[in-house]
Structures are given as C-alpha cells and as structure tokens.
Write a protein that holds these residues in place. Sequence first.
Motif, PDB file in Angstrom:
ATOM      1  N   SER A 179       0.827  -1.211   0.000  1.00 26.60           N
ATOM      2  CA  SER A 179       0.000   0.000   0.000  1.00 26.60           C
ATOM      3  C   SER A 179       0.857   1.254   0.000  1.00 26.60           C
ATOM      4  N   VAL A 180       1.972   1.215   0.696  1.00 29.77           N
ATOM      5  CA  VAL A 180       2.925   2.328   0.718  1.00 29.77           C
ATOM      6  C   VAL A 180       4.281   1.786   0.308  1.00 29.77           C
ATOM      7  N   PRO A 181       4.899   2.345  -0.746  1.00 30.41           N
ATOM      8  CA  PRO A 181       6.209   1.828  -1.173  1.00 30.41           C
ATOM      9  C   PRO A 181       7.228   1.849  -0.035  1.00 30.41           C
ATOM     10  N   GLY A 182       7.987   0.770   0.071  1.00 23.51           N
ATOM     11  CA  GLY A 182       9.020   0.704   1.100  1.00 23.51           C
ATOM     12  C   GLY A 182       8.529   0.309   2.468  1.00 23.51           C
ATOM     13  N   THR A 183       7.262  -0.106   2.581  1.00 23.56           N
ATOM     14  CA  THR A 183       6.733  -0.506   3.889  1.00 23.56           C
ATOM     15  C   THR A 183       7.493  -1.720   4.427  1.00 23.56           C
ATOM     16  N   VAL A 184       7.943  -1.620   5.674  1.00 28.78           N
ATOM     17  CA  VAL A 184       8.660  -2.704   6.336  1.00 28.78           C
ATOM     18  C   VAL A 184       7.664  -3.535   7.143  1.00 28.78           C
ATOM     19  N   LEU A 185       7.693  -4.841   6.941  1.00 26.42           N
ATOM     20  CA  LEU A 185       6.852  -5.735   7.729  1.00 26.42           C
ATOM     21  C   LEU A 185       7.655  -6.249   8.919  1.00 26.42           C
ATOM     22  N   VAL A 186       7.258  -5.796  10.101  1.00 20.55           N
ATOM     23  CA  VAL A 186       7.918  -6.190  11.344  1.00 20.55           C
ATOM     24  C   VAL A 186       7.039  -7.238  12.014  1.00 20.55           C
ATOM     25  N   GLY A 187       7.532  -8.463  12.097  1.00 23.21           N
ATOM     26  CA  GLY A 187       6.767  -9.518  12.751  1.00 23.21           C
ATOM     27  C   GLY A 187       7.137  -9.611  14.214  1.00 23.21           C
ATOM     28  N   PHE A 188       6.122  -9.601  15.088  1.00 29.63           N
ATOM     29  CA  PHE A 188       6.385  -9.882  16.503  1.00 29.63           C
ATOM     30  C   PHE A 188       5.748 -11.216  16.843  1.00 29.63           C
ATOM     31  N   PHE A 189       6.559 -12.123  17.399  1.00 28.68           N
ATOM     32  CA  PHE A 189       6.113 -13.483  17.708  1.00 28.68           C
ATOM     33  C   PHE A 189       6.024 -13.626  19.222  1.00 28.68           C
ATOM     34  N   GLY A 190       4.786 -13.754  19.684  1.00 29.24           N
ATOM     35  CA  GLY A 190       4.524 -13.737  21.114  1.00 29.24           C
ATOM     36  C   GLY A 190       4.914 -15.018  21.820  1.00 29.24           C
ATOM     37  N   GLN A 191       4.950 -14.921  23.141  1.00 24.59           N
ATOM     38  CA  GLN A 191       5.232 -16.064  24.012  1.00 24.59           C
ATOM     39  C   GLN A 191       4.247 -16.043  25.174  1.00 24.59           C
ATOM     40  N   PRO A 192       3.914 -17.202  25.729  1.00 23.16           N
ATOM     41  CA  PRO A 192       2.891 -17.277  26.785  1.00 23.16           C
ATOM     42  C   PRO A 192       3.449 -16.948  28.165  1.00 23.16           C
ATOM     43  N   ILE A 193       4.104 -15.795  28.260  1.00 22.58           N
ATOM     44  CA  ILE A 193       4.798 -15.454  29.513  1.00 22.58           C
ATOM     45  C   ILE A 193       4.424 -14.038  29.971  1.00 22.58           C
ATOM     46  N   LEU A 194       3.171 -13.674  29.743  1.00 23.71           N
ATOM     47  CA  LEU A 194       2.754 -12.312  30.078  1.00 23.71           C
ATOM     48  C   LEU A 194       2.892 -12.025  31.571  1.00 23.71           C
ATOM     49  N   ASP A 195       2.847 -13.067  32.391  1.00 26.47           N
ATOM     50  CA  ASP A 195       2.958 -12.875  33.834  1.00 26.47           C
ATOM     51  C   ASP A 195       4.404 -12.876  34.315  1.00 26.47           C
ATOM     52  N   ILE A 196       5.365 -13.101  33.413  1.00 29.99           N
ATOM     53  CA  ILE A 196       6.771 -13.093  33.792  1.00 29.99           C
ATOM     54  C   ILE A 196       7.258 -11.648  33.876  1.00 29.99           C
ATOM     55  N   PRO A 197       7.905 -11.244  34.973  1.00 29.89           N
ATOM     56  CA  PRO A 197       8.365  -9.855  35.106  1.00 29.89           C
ATOM     57  C   PRO A 197       9.249  -9.443  33.926  1.00 29.89           C
ATOM     58  N   GLY A 198       8.942  -8.291  33.365  1.00 30.14           N
ATOM     59  CA  GLY A 198       9.757  -7.731  32.297  1.00 30.14           C
ATOM     60  C   GLY A 198       9.250  -8.014  30.894  1.00 30.14           C
ATOM     61  N   TYR A 199       8.349  -9.001  30.735  1.00 25.13           N
ATOM     62  CA  TYR A 199       7.899  -9.327  29.375  1.00 25.13           C
ATOM     63  C   TYR A 199       6.990  -8.238  28.815  1.00 25.13           C
ATOM     64  N   PHE A 200       5.964  -7.870  29.567  1.00 20.26           N
ATOM     65  CA  PHE A 200       5.059  -6.824  29.068  1.00 20.26           C
ATOM     66  C   PHE A 200       5.803  -5.499  28.945  1.00 20.26           C
ATOM     67  N   GLU A 201       6.757  -5.256  29.847  1.00 20.48           N
ATOM     68  CA  GLU A 201       7.570  -4.036  29.745  1.00 20.48           C
ATOM     69  C   GLU A 201       8.412  -4.042  28.463  1.00 20.48           C
ATOM     70  N   THR A 202       8.825  -5.232  28.032  1.00 15.24           N
ATOM     71  CA  THR A 202       9.536  -5.344  26.757  1.00 15.24           C
ATOM     72  C   THR A 202       8.628  -4.917  25.606  1.00 15.24           C
TER      73      THR A 202
END
Length: 383
Positions: A179-202
């Motif tokens: 849709s926009v020339p040069g658009t970068v596709l950044v994939g974020f691959f989640g992990q089931p550790i939302l309750d681990i300190p520092g993950y959500f802050e990341t």
Amino acid sequence: MMKLLITARDPATAVSFERLVPELYANGRFHLKVLCQEPAYRLLEPFVPHDELQIIPPGDCDAVLQSAILRETFDTFQPDAVLTGISGPDTGLDEAVLHYAAERHIHSYALQSFWGGVNQASGALPETAFVIDDEAARLTHERYPQIENIPIGSIKHAGYRFYNPLAARQQKRPGLADSVPGTVLVGFFGQPILDIPGYFETLEGLVRQLSKWPRPFKLLYRPHPKESRHQRDKTFALFQDALGDRAMMNPMKGIKDSLVVCDLVLSAFSSSGFDNLYLNEIAREPFNVSVYLWFEPALIEWWRGYNQLAELPLVTEELLLSVDTEERLLAVLEQGLLEETRHALWERAKRHLPCPQASIELLISKLLTDFDGVQPEGKQGHG
C-alpha cells in the motif's frame, strides 16, 4: 516390537513429532501410544491413528499424576520406554510421565528444543536427552551430569527442505506491504509469559520506539499457540493503542508462512527466531533477519534463572541480532534491514547450523540399540 509411549504438550515438540511419528511407524519395530495436551494434540492428530492417540485434560504435573489416566495407560500399554517433550516454563503431562516412568523403572527419553534446556520445576528429569548439537550437549551435561546426552540436530527442521521460502514470500506478501512503497513488515512473535516480570515491559518498550520510527511499517503480531485469549487481547490492545492501524494480526496460518512474509522477525527470545534462521539458511539468498528484544533487566534475570545460562546461545553465536537497550532498538532494526547484515548472518548460519536431515535416524537408532541391549538372550533384534 518396542512399545514406546510418546507425550507432548508444547507446539515445538509437536512439530518435531510430526516428522518423527510417521518414521517410527514406517520402521516397523515400534508399537506407539501418544498422549497429548493442547496445543500439541491438534497438531499431532493428523499423524496418529485415532485409537493410539489420547488427549489429556489441561493441568499441571501434580494434577495429571493425581488423575487415573497415567496409571491406566501404563497398566494397559506397558511401555518399554517413554519419549517426552521438554516443555515449560510451567509443568504438565511431560513432567508427570517422567515421574511415573521413574517410579516404574522404565527408561525415559526427552527431546530438547533449546540449548541446555530441561524443565526441572517438578523435579523430574529424563535419563536420556536428544539435543540439538554439541554445544547443547555440553551445556546439558554441565548442568545435569546424570543425563545422557545424544546430539542429533533439529528434527523440527528436517522437513524444511520441502518448503521454498522465497516462493512463499513472493506469493504471500502482496496486500500486506504494497500500500505504501518501502513498507517494512515487522513480525512480533509472542510467548505465553505475560505474567513473567519484564515481558510486558519489553512490549511497551517496543511500541514506544516503533512510534518514533519514521519508516512506513506494519507490525504483524502472531500469538503463541499457548497464549490465552486474555494474553492475546492484552498484547494486541497495547499494539493497537500505540500504533493504530499499523498493528495487525499476522494473517498467515502456518509458522513458516508467518515468518517469511516479514522483513524483521522480533521476539523476546522465541524459538521462532531459530526457525527463521533455518528458513533463510535453505534459501538461495537471505530475505530477513531475526532480532531478540533483550533489554528488560527483570526478564533477563528470570530467563537466566530458568535456563541457568548467562547469555542466549543464538546471540553469542552471532546468528541473529539482539537489542540490549531500548534506546538502541531502532538502530538495530535499521541494521537488520541492511543487505550486508542479512548476508553476514546467512553465511554464518550456513557454517554453524547443524544439519537436521540425519536427526530422526540417529534418534531411532539410539532407541532400538538400547531396547535390543536389554532384551532377554534369544530375543535381541526381533520385532
């Protein structure tokens, strides 16, 4: 005939067993029983006959041990050995079966998917571990000298040779980044550790920096199969609140397609980054780069305590990029978009990644060698 009880609960184990189980059947010397918890069950269901596959209800190691399922399975099937996954950070079926096998003096094998990784939360350890490479064997022996280590390569990636990453990328990307020339596709691959300190802050640090990025981009979020609905919703809400319509769910069904459409593959420390290395390694030219977000002290401290390692092996082996402070995040992403960076990582991967093709043969050979070695005289070698 060797009676082998196989267990899995994590997707990484299930993907490996997708390759292994058909080969065990084809070998002709194995009688299998497969127990799974979700999400592994739905991944393995197409590969195992219905009467040899059983789903185990959700529950930790203690809950599974307290149910009657394992006792009934061991009493009726009477396995010669068990082969489990190594899952975590919580416990469940795999760990319960290791406990039960030890109580009944049945040899236990486990398939390791991360360097030196053994789930010790329940106190259950396998007698033999099939590990990725010599470095994984060294680390596992250093931490668990009582475990026999057999380096075999990565079964999970044995089938990648049948996949064409560049063709899939060309086919799947249109409509995502044009849709926009040069658009970068950044994939974020989640992990089931939302309750681990520092993950959500990341994740918060990630969107803070992406909000400042002058490049046109889209953030494609792929949840981990074990992420709960609450974890998925909270993560995606964070991305949408900060980035608006630049954040979207990764529309691809399979993990390989989800990876190859991306220009940058981001995670805290997901094995998806390792999968992506193999996809680039088999391509005639590199097409993206894996990046670990390794800058939140609380998450790093937890990971080091859990894995008993000081650093991430893929980072120390310089097979992917790492963001060590939030402030450097955009600079690292820019580095990852450079052709020279992609080629340097690609060439290093070709030199250092263990060949996965012989992994299944090595595993089967070890199982049968051990089995034949303990059979009564006159029965050795007979199916």
